[in-house]
Design a protein around this motif. Structure first.
Motif, PDB file in Angstrom:
ATOM      1  N   LEU A 198       0.857  -1.176   0.000  1.00 19.72           N
ATOM      2  CA  LEU A 198       0.000   0.000   0.000  1.00 19.72           C
ATOM      3  C   LEU A 198       0.895   1.228   0.000  1.00 19.72           C
ATOM      4  N   VAL A 199       0.676   2.110  -0.972  1.00 22.88           N
ATOM      5  CA  VAL A 199       1.430   3.353  -1.078  1.00 22.88           C
ATOM      6  C   VAL A 199       0.463   4.486  -0.733  1.00 22.88           C
ATOM      7  N   LEU A 200       0.600   5.013   0.472  1.00 19.13           N
ATOM      8  CA  LEU A 200      -0.228   6.137   0.896  1.00 19.13           C
ATOM      9  C   LEU A 200       0.453   7.416   0.436  1.00 19.13           C
TER      10      LEU A 200
ATOM     11  N   ALA B 280       4.108   7.052   2.003  1.00 18.15           N
ATOM     12  CA  ALA B 280       4.489   6.016   2.963  1.00 18.15           C
ATOM     13  C   ALA B 280       4.165   4.692   2.288  1.00 18.15           C
ATOM     14  N   VAL B 281       5.174   3.839   2.155  1.00 19.62           N
ATOM     15  CA  VAL B 281       5.004   2.545   1.507  1.00 19.62           C
ATOM     16  C   VAL B 281       4.949   1.488   2.594  1.00 19.62           C
ATOM     17  N   LEU B 282       3.863   0.736   2.618  1.00 24.07           N
ATOM     18  CA  LEU B 282       3.654  -0.280   3.640  1.00 24.07           C
ATOM     19  C   LEU B 282       3.452  -1.647   3.010  1.00 24.07           C
ATOM     20  N   SER B 283       3.988  -2.648   3.657  1.00 27.18           N
ATOM     21  CA  SER B 283       3.737  -4.030   3.284  1.00 27.18           C
ATOM     22  C   SER B 283       2.698  -4.550   4.274  1.00 27.18           C
ATOM     23  N   LEU B 284       1.588  -5.051   3.753  1.00 31.29           N
ATOM     24  CA  LEU B 284       0.490  -5.500   4.608  1.00 31.29           C
ATOM     25  C   LEU B 284       0.196  -6.979   4.367  1.00 31.29           C
TER      26      LEU B 284
ATOM     27  N   HIS C 157      -5.705  12.482   2.242  1.00 27.40           N
ATOM     28  CA  HIS C 157      -5.600  13.662   3.094  1.00 27.40           C
ATOM     29  C   HIS C 157      -5.180  13.291   4.526  1.00 27.40           C
ATOM     30  N   ASN C 158      -4.624  14.266   5.209  1.00 27.48           N
ATOM     31  CA  ASN C 158      -4.349  14.152   6.635  1.00 27.48           C
ATOM     32  C   ASN C 158      -5.548  14.679   7.403  1.00 27.48           C
ATOM     33  N   PRO C 159      -5.742  14.255   8.628  1.00 28.37           N
ATOM     34  CA  PRO C 159      -4.886  13.403   9.441  1.00 28.37           C
ATOM     35  C   PRO C 159      -5.072  11.911   9.184  1.00 28.37           C
ATOM     36  N   ALA C 160      -5.984  11.552   8.287  1.00 31.70           N
ATOM     37  CA  ALA C 160      -6.260  10.134   8.046  1.00 31.70           C
ATOM     38  C   ALA C 160      -5.010   9.350   7.660  1.00 31.70           C
ATOM     39  N   LEU C 161      -4.179   9.899   6.766  1.00 24.43           N
ATOM     40  CA  LEU C 161      -3.002   9.164   6.314  1.00 24.43           C
ATOM     41  C   LEU C 161      -2.001   8.947   7.443  1.00 24.43           C
ATOM     42  N   GLU C 162      -1.707   9.994   8.210  1.00 25.12           N
ATOM     43  CA  GLU C 162      -0.766   9.839   9.332  1.00 25.12           C
ATOM     44  C   GLU C 162      -1.270   8.798  10.326  1.00 25.12           C
ATOM     45  N   ASP C 163      -2.548   8.868  10.640  1.00 26.37           N
ATOM     46  CA  ASP C 163      -3.108   7.920  11.597  1.00 26.37           C
ATOM     47  C   ASP C 163      -3.056   6.494  11.068  1.00 26.37           C
ATOM     48  N   LEU C 164      -3.308   6.309   9.772  1.00 29.14           N
ATOM     49  CA  LEU C 164      -3.256   4.958   9.199  1.00 29.14           C
ATOM     50  C   LEU C 164      -1.850   4.380   9.211  1.00 29.14           C
ATOM     51  N   VAL C 165      -0.850   5.197   8.921  1.00 26.94           N
ATOM     52  CA  VAL C 165       0.526   4.701   8.984  1.00 26.94           C
ATOM     53  C   VAL C 165       0.786   4.146  10.376  1.00 26.94           C
TER      54      VAL C 165
ATOM     55  N   VAL D 131      -1.247  -1.022  -4.397  1.00 25.06           N
ATOM     56  CA  VAL D 131      -2.252   0.020  -4.520  1.00 25.06           C
ATOM     57  C   VAL D 131      -1.699   1.348  -4.007  1.00 25.06           C
ATOM     58  N   ALA D 132      -1.932   2.405  -4.769  1.00 21.09           N
ATOM     59  CA  ALA D 132      -1.651   3.765  -4.298  1.00 21.09           C
ATOM     60  C   ALA D 132      -2.968   4.376  -3.865  1.00 21.09           C
ATOM     61  N   LEU D 133      -2.938   5.082  -2.741  1.00 21.17           N
ATOM     62  CA  LEU D 133      -4.106   5.804  -2.274  1.00 21.17           C
ATOM     63  C   LEU D 133      -3.704   7.248  -2.068  1.00 21.17           C
TER      64      LEU D 133
END
Length: 166
Positions: A4-6, A137-141, A113-121, A108-110
């Protein structure tokens, strides 16, 4: 595993008298956004899907990223979806968008907006960090368990090499 690429939209212009959803990018935002696309190309991130907030600043950010990917010779996203539910500042609502992604979309790239993205990371990886404009922010889920993800890279590509998480 899924990737996931936020991506937070680039810098928006608060001086323009329009509604929040219609706010455009500043000149700085238009300069910084393409660096995200170049970074994705350089790191061979192949997107199956891009989910983009329909807010003007987010959709314009995606357009600049996608153009930069094409100019660098990379593949664009397999599919681009402008999702009304991605125009949110709530991490819970954005997590719902992510939970509804098709299983076939492995990367997937999403763009949102903040603060949603910071909180999800933080929720997905346990890493609390700032997500400034025009950053990613690139995450492996793991499949079915987004709460035990791993942060692979994060930062603003226009500022130089991304610091790796601790």
């Amino acid at each position: 595993m899924h990737t996931l690429v936020l991506i937070r939209h680039a810098k928006s212009d608060w001086s323009v008298p329009v509604s929040d959803v219609q706010r455009p990018l500043t000149a700085r935002g238009r300069r910084q956004a393409p660096a995200v696309g170049r970074w994705l190309c350089q790191h061979e991130v192949r997107l199956d899907l891009a989910v983009v907030s329909p807010a003007t600043r987010a959709s314009h950010t995606w357009d600049l990223i996608d153009t930069a990917i094409a100019e660098a010779g990379g593949p664009g996203a397999g599919e681009v979806v402008y999702d009304e539910d991605a125009y949110t500042f709530s991490p819970r609502a954005l997590a719902g968008v992510i939970a509804g992604l098709p299983e076939s979309a492995r990367t997937v790239a999403l763009v949102g907006h903040n603060p949603a993205l910071e909180d999800l990371v933080g929720e997905f990886s346990g890493d609390r960090m700032r997500v400034p404009t025009a950053s990613l922010a690139v995450l492996s889920l793991p499949r079915g368990d987004s709460s035990s993800g791993r942060l692979l890279a994060a930062g603003r590509p226009a500022d130089g090499p991304l610091p790796l998480p601790r």
